[in-house]
Design a protein around this motif. Structure first.
Motif, short mmCIF file in Angstrom:
data_model
loop_
_atom_site.label_atom_id
_atom_site.label_comp_id
_atom_site.label_asym_id
_atom_site.label_seq_id
_atom_site.Cartn_x
_atom_site.Cartn_y
_atom_site.Cartn_z
N THR A 1 37.77 35.00 27.77
CA THR A 1 37.67 36.59 28.35
C THR A 1 36.34 36.97 27.88
O THR A 1 35.06 37.75 28.36
CB THR A 1 37.89 37.05 29.98
OG1 THR A 1 39.24 36.31 29.87
CG2 THR A 1 37.54 38.29 30.48
N PHE B 1 32.46 37.93 35.07
CA PHE B 1 32.84 37.55 33.72
C PHE B 1 34.12 39.34 33.44
O PHE B 1 34.62 39.49 33.02
CB PHE B 1 32.48 37.39 32.63
CG PHE B 1 31.76 36.24 32.24
CD1 PHE B 1 32.99 35.10 32.55
CD2 PHE B 1 30.86 35.67 32.25
CE1 PHE B 1 32.64 34.17 32.52
CE2 PHE B 1 30.35 34.78 32.41
CZ PHE B 1 31.28 33.54 32.33
N LEU C 1 37.22 38.99 35.27
CA LEU C 1 37.99 38.15 35.21
C LEU C 1 38.41 38.70 33.61
O LEU C 1 39.62 38.04 33.76
CB LEU C 1 37.60 36.97 34.30
CG LEU C 1 36.92 35.56 35.04
CD1 LEU C 1 36.07 34.33 33.97
CD2 LEU C 1 38.13 34.94 35.69
N SER D 1 42.34 39.27 34.24
CA SER D 1 43.36 39.09 32.12
C SER D 1 43.83 39.77 31.52
O SER D 1 45.15 39.78 31.37
CB SER D 1 42.23 38.15 31.10
OG SER D 1 42.49 37.78 30.10
#
Length: 52
Positions: free
Chosen positions: A5, A38, A41, A45
């Motif tokens: 990530t 992202f 993400l 994460s």
């Protein structure tokens, strides 16, 4: 997963800088989409790392 990530968010930031400054005008929309994907993400994460 966190390392992937972070890697992809750095790539998205570079692509975003190039796209947002109109150096690559055609890629600006794609860079923006990748950037936000992202970021999401990265947050997912981080949350899964804290609570998992």
């Amino acid at each position: 997963m966190l390392s992937w990530t972070v890697t992809f968010i750095i790539i998205a930031i570079i692509a975003g800088v190039l796209g947002f400054t109109r150096i690559a005008r055609g890629a600006a929309g794609i860079a923006r989409i990748f950037f936000f994907i992202f970021v999401v993400l990265l947050l997912v994460s981080l949350v899964s790392d804290v609570f998992g």
